[in-house]
Design a protein around this motif. Sequence first.
Motif, PDB file in Angstrom:
ATOM      1  N   THR A 100      -6.543  -9.711   1.056  1.00 29.92           N
ATOM      2  CA  THR A 100      -6.897  -9.129   2.354  1.00 29.92           C
ATOM      3  C   THR A 100      -5.659  -8.638   3.089  1.00 29.92           C
ATOM      4  N   LEU A 101      -4.591  -9.451   3.094  1.00 29.84           N
ATOM      5  CA  LEU A 101      -3.367  -9.047   3.788  1.00 29.84           C
ATOM      6  C   LEU A 101      -2.720  -7.832   3.124  1.00 29.84           C
ATOM      7  N   VAL A 102      -2.740  -7.779   1.807  1.00 28.16           N
ATOM      8  CA  VAL A 102      -2.171  -6.621   1.116  1.00 28.16           C
ATOM      9  C   VAL A 102      -2.960  -5.363   1.480  1.00 28.16           C
ATOM     10  N   LEU A 103      -4.282  -5.442   1.433  1.00 26.18           N
ATOM     11  CA  LEU A 103      -5.108  -4.272   1.752  1.00 26.18           C
ATOM     12  C   LEU A 103      -4.957  -3.844   3.209  1.00 26.18           C
ATOM     13  N   LEU A 104      -5.008  -4.810   4.133  1.00 26.88           N
ATOM     14  CA  LEU A 104      -4.856  -4.474   5.553  1.00 26.88           C
ATOM     15  C   LEU A 104      -3.468  -3.945   5.853  1.00 26.88           C
ATOM     16  N   GLY A 105      -2.458  -4.532   5.223  1.00 23.17           N
ATOM     17  CA  GLY A 105      -1.093  -4.089   5.448  1.00 23.17           C
ATOM     18  C   GLY A 105      -0.830  -2.687   4.936  1.00 23.17           C
ATOM     19  N   ALA A 106      -1.515  -2.310   3.880  1.00 21.58           N
ATOM     20  CA  ALA A 106      -1.330  -0.972   3.308  1.00 21.58           C
ATOM     21  C   ALA A 106      -2.145   0.096   4.035  1.00 21.58           C
ATOM     22  N   LEU A 107      -3.220  -0.293   4.690  1.00 23.86           N
ATOM     23  CA  LEU A 107      -4.136   0.681   5.296  1.00 23.86           C
ATOM     24  C   LEU A 107      -3.464   1.660   6.256  1.00 23.86           C
ATOM     25  N   PRO A 108      -2.648   1.218   7.220  1.00 21.86           N
ATOM     26  CA  PRO A 108      -2.067   2.224   8.127  1.00 21.86           C
ATOM     27  C   PRO A 108      -1.090   3.172   7.438  1.00 21.86           C
ATOM     28  N   TRP A 109      -0.608   2.809   6.265  1.00 26.28           N
ATOM     29  CA  TRP A 109       0.282   3.681   5.495  1.00 26.28           C
ATOM     30  C   TRP A 109      -0.526   4.642   4.625  1.00 26.28           C
ATOM     31  N   CYS A 110      -1.624   4.173   4.100  1.00 25.46           N
ATOM     32  CA  CYS A 110      -2.454   5.003   3.220  1.00 25.46           C
ATOM     33  C   CYS A 110      -3.318   5.984   4.001  1.00 25.46           C
ATOM     34  N   LEU A 111      -3.760   5.589   5.179  1.00 25.05           N
ATOM     35  CA  LEU A 111      -4.673   6.421   5.964  1.00 25.05           C
ATOM     36  C   LEU A 111      -4.113   7.807   6.274  1.00 25.05           C
TER      37      LEU A 111
ATOM     38  N   PRO B 164      -1.470   5.677  12.449  1.00 29.57           N
ATOM     39  CA  PRO B 164      -2.315   5.101  13.489  1.00 29.57           C
ATOM     40  C   PRO B 164      -1.631   3.983  14.276  1.00 29.57           C
ATOM     41  N   LEU B 165      -0.368   3.689  13.962  1.00 28.53           N
ATOM     42  CA  LEU B 165       0.401   2.651  14.645  1.00 28.53           C
ATOM     43  C   LEU B 165       1.806   3.174  14.915  1.00 28.53           C
ATOM     44  N   CYS B 166       2.480   2.588  15.887  1.00 28.55           N
ATOM     45  CA  CYS B 166       3.884   2.934  16.109  1.00 28.55           C
ATOM     46  C   CYS B 166       4.706   2.409  14.937  1.00 28.55           C
ATOM     47  N   SER B 167       5.956   2.802  14.872  1.00 30.04           N
ATOM     48  CA  SER B 167       6.780   2.416  13.723  1.00 30.04           C
ATOM     49  C   SER B 167       6.996   0.908  13.645  1.00 30.04           C
ATOM     50  N   ARG B 168       7.090   0.208  14.769  1.00 26.71           N
ATOM     51  CA  ARG B 168       7.262  -1.250  14.724  1.00 26.71           C
ATOM     52  C   ARG B 168       5.995  -1.924  14.181  1.00 26.71           C
ATOM     53  N   CYS B 169       4.850  -1.537  14.692  1.00 30.50           N
ATOM     54  CA  CYS B 169       3.590  -2.118  14.206  1.00 30.50           C
ATOM     55  C   CYS B 169       3.351  -1.746  12.748  1.00 30.50           C
ATOM     56  N   ALA B 170       3.720  -0.510  12.367  1.00 27.51           N
ATOM     57  CA  ALA B 170       3.594  -0.108  10.968  1.00 27.51           C
ATOM     58  C   ALA B 170       4.486  -0.984  10.096  1.00 27.51           C
ATOM     59  N   GLY B 171       5.668  -1.320  10.599  1.00 24.92           N
ATOM     60  CA  GLY B 171       6.552  -2.233   9.882  1.00 24.92           C
ATOM     61  C   GLY B 171       5.941  -3.613   9.739  1.00 24.92           C
ATOM     62  N   ILE B 172       5.299  -4.103  10.800  1.00 25.93           N
ATOM     63  CA  ILE B 172       4.640  -5.417  10.735  1.00 25.93           C
ATOM     64  C   ILE B 172       3.551  -5.395   9.664  1.00 25.93           C
ATOM     65  N   PHE B 173       2.748  -4.349   9.657  1.00 27.16           N
ATOM     66  CA  PHE B 173       1.683  -4.255   8.659  1.00 27.16           C
ATOM     67  C   PHE B 173       2.261  -4.176   7.244  1.00 27.16           C
ATOM     68  N   ALA B 174       3.314  -3.381   7.063  1.00 23.35           N
ATOM     69  CA  ALA B 174       3.961  -3.298   5.740  1.00 23.35           C
ATOM     70  C   ALA B 174       4.530  -4.653   5.352  1.00 23.35           C
TER      71      ALA B 174
ATOM     72  N   ALA C 166       2.104 -10.016  -1.039  1.00 22.02           N
ATOM     73  CA  ALA C 166       2.282  -9.682  -2.454  1.00 22.02           C
ATOM     74  C   ALA C 166       3.356 -10.557  -3.105  1.00 22.02           C
ATOM     75  N   ILE C 167       4.420 -10.848  -2.370  1.00 18.91           N
ATOM     76  CA  ILE C 167       5.552 -11.587  -2.932  1.00 18.91           C
ATOM     77  C   ILE C 167       5.466 -13.075  -2.590  1.00 18.91           C
ATOM     78  N   ALA C 168       5.207 -13.378  -1.315  1.00 21.13           N
ATOM     79  CA  ALA C 168       5.032 -14.745  -0.810  1.00 21.13           C
ATOM     80  C   ALA C 168       6.118 -15.709  -1.272  1.00 21.13           C
ATOM     81  N   ARG C 169       7.342 -15.328  -1.128  1.00 23.02           N
ATOM     82  CA  ARG C 169       8.477 -16.183  -1.437  1.00 23.02           C
ATOM     83  C   ARG C 169       9.429 -16.135  -0.260  1.00 23.02           C
ATOM     84  N   PRO C 170      10.151 -17.141   0.043  1.00 22.72           N
ATOM     85  CA  PRO C 170      10.181 -18.446  -0.598  1.00 22.72           C
ATOM     86  C   PRO C 170       9.030 -19.325  -0.129  1.00 22.72           C
ATOM     87  N   HIS C 171       8.745 -20.361  -0.900  1.00 15.64           N
ATOM     88  CA  HIS C 171       7.708 -21.327  -0.538  1.00 15.64           C
ATOM     89  C   HIS C 171       8.341 -22.389   0.356  1.00 15.64           C
ATOM     90  N   LEU C 172       8.224 -22.199   1.651  1.00 19.03           N
ATOM     91  CA  LEU C 172       8.798 -23.139   2.605  1.00 19.03           C
ATOM     92  C   LEU C 172       7.686 -23.813   3.396  1.00 19.03           C
TER      93      LEU C 172
END
Length: 167
Positions: A34-45, A85-95, A102-108
């Motif tokens: 879900t996070l990968v898909l939502l994070g990619a959406l503002p870039w793909c749209l 559909p988002l400003c560059s900061r919000c687009a960065g947050i989504f990315a 996708a990576i989920a490292r490090p495991h802390l």
Amino acid sequence: MAAGASGHGRPAARAPGESSPAEPPSLLSAVRCTLVLLGALPWCLPLARSRAPLGALGAALDRVFAPMCHRLPERSLALDGVVMPLCSRCAGIFAGLAAGAAIARPHLAMTAWRPILIALAALMTIDVATQDLGLHPVWHTTRLATGLAFGYAAAAALLAQIARRPG
């Protein structure tokens, strides 16, 4: 009793969140996807809107982001001629959310992620304040970088927390 894949009478150990083909997807896998898909959406749209007439569907997907961001044109990027559909900061947050999922490292542990998240939020706040005080112009690079770092840490922390839950 039949021996498992390990050959010792028990199933082989799997990494946290990994599921066998016969098991339904775990909460961790579902959140990660879900996070990968939502994070990619503002870039793909915007890329999709520049190549295909999405019409009402494209406009509706674009409006989904309106309550999340100010969407000021001077603070937003354009991809292939279409404003995101988002400003560059919000687009960065989504990315960052997509990359962190996708990576989920490090495991802390969350106790380790907390100060990291606070520091990254402070960096974003400093960038916002210095920009709004007129100390520097809109720098899409720093807006993207601070958003990406925060989003990455937020996703990795969330997934680490979910992985630590008793199953």
